[in-house]
Design a protein around this motif. Sequence first.
Motif, mmCIF file in Angstrom:
data_model
loop_
_atom_site.group_PDB
_atom_site.id
_atom_site.type_symbol
_atom_site.label_atom_id
_atom_site.label_comp_id
_atom_site.label_asym_id
_atom_site.label_seq_id
_atom_site.Cartn_x
_atom_site.Cartn_y
_atom_site.Cartn_z
ATOM 1 N N ILE A 1 20.095 -21.727 49.123
ATOM 2 C CA ILE A 1 19.283 -21.456 48.155
ATOM 3 C C ILE A 1 18.461 -22.748 48.038
ATOM 4 N N ILE A 2 19.169 -23.785 48.076
ATOM 5 C CA ILE A 2 18.375 -25.075 47.797
ATOM 6 C C ILE A 2 17.503 -25.638 48.775
ATOM 7 N N GLY A 3 17.779 -25.046 50.222
ATOM 8 C CA GLY A 3 16.852 -25.290 51.258
ATOM 9 C C GLY A 3 15.586 -24.575 51.295
ATOM 10 N N ILE A 4 15.375 -23.520 50.503
ATOM 11 C CA ILE A 4 14.210 -22.831 50.486
ATOM 12 C C ILE A 4 13.018 -23.429 50.047
ATOM 13 N N PRO A 5 13.276 -24.182 48.714
ATOM 14 C CA PRO A 5 11.951 -25.154 48.275
ATOM 15 C C PRO A 5 11.817 -26.441 48.909
ATOM 16 N N VAL A 6 12.998 -26.886 49.444
ATOM 17 C CA VAL A 6 12.824 -28.215 49.811
ATOM 18 C C VAL A 6 13.078 -28.428 51.258
#
Length: 444
Positions: free
Chosen positions: A111-116
Amino acid sequence: MHDIYLFSITIVAIAIVILGVSWWKWHAYLSLSVATIFLAVFAGMPFGKITTAFETGVGGVLGHLVGILALGTILGKMMSTSGAGMQIANFFVERFGAKRLPWAMFFSGLIIGIPVFFEVGLVILLPIVLSIQKTVKKNILLLGLPVLAGLSITHGIIPPHPGAMTAIGIYNANVSEVLLYSLCFALPAGIVAGPLFSKFISKRITPKNEPDLMRPDVIKDNEKLPSAGVSFFIVFLPIILMLLTMIAALFKLPSGLTSIIDFIGSPLIALLISVFVAYILLGFRLGLNAEIIRGLTDDSMKPLASIILIIGAGEAFKQILIDTGVATAIANLSGQMNLSPIVMSFLVAGLIRVATGSATVALTTAAGIVAPIVEQMTGVNTALLVIATGAGSLMLSHVNDAGFWLVKEYMGLTVKETFKTWTVLETLLSFSVFIMVLIVDIFV
């Protein structure tokens, strides 16, 4: 014959790196530097251009990474020292239980890897992993590898990451289709390379060293620990700020306001803001004075010197590989293969990834090679082509990849342990996605 010669000396150069670190006990920076100079000299690069190429490679990656690594490490230090990391660890342990923690870590990374970017997600999430590991006393691989799998798969194939977006443009693919397919493929591939692989490998490898960059050493007493809400807010603040740029792109805002939001949402500024918020909420508010916070900041910076040098030398190695024509040689040979576009894009991207170490370079270069060939064909699913190329760009991360050294240093692994864990994880992601693409391509 020249192409075969370039391949041969590249293999020797990679062997120098591995032998230098593991057998001759050189520092990784020295091993990479010697291998880089060896490759440049024997590939026929003029002496006057060797140092220039070396400096270009070092400057290219460190200009992007130094600020992110420094700020992310400070943020991690504040979280570990204040007890915020421990609060989050306790939250995860209570909600998921020790047995399901690898799955919780995987979905956090996904989840966190999608925007960053991968590097940003790594410096945000690994302090939490270390805090949880200290709480449950489990092998760091069991918790760390699922996070890396989630971060890596999103970086490799899911828009809006730069490699995927560039390939979409080159292949003239539909962004929505690529997004839909990539999300469907990312989940099973990440599960195989994350929770399942981590369970398998953690029973066979126990890292010898302790991570030096972010040791979860809480110095506050329990009465003054930050709340779980504040702790999660500090973790998600840089991600929220970065998401603002994506949200702003969906609305037609005035150009001046868009520029401000893009500035605030850039990884460097988002992390800088988050560090000062952490100083207030995890420092001053809990009774730490400016002198203690300054000391914690200084302590967090010290271990960065080694990793910055190693990453810089790794990128210099990659730059020499590109400048000496290794990537071009692979491209020329690959273009002569009589393969289906899906298989060709995967193999070309994989070979360039192994040669240059950069997933983004591999993805975009392979797309540029395959796209003219595909234009002459009919019935090619360009969305699947983008994902197959992205899958190839993930395989066999090794010593010329900055991510290899980031994972090694942040998780306290040896070079041998990094090969057995991170390199295998990346290759599992690569082939899992590729197999799914082949299956779907039969029916779509």
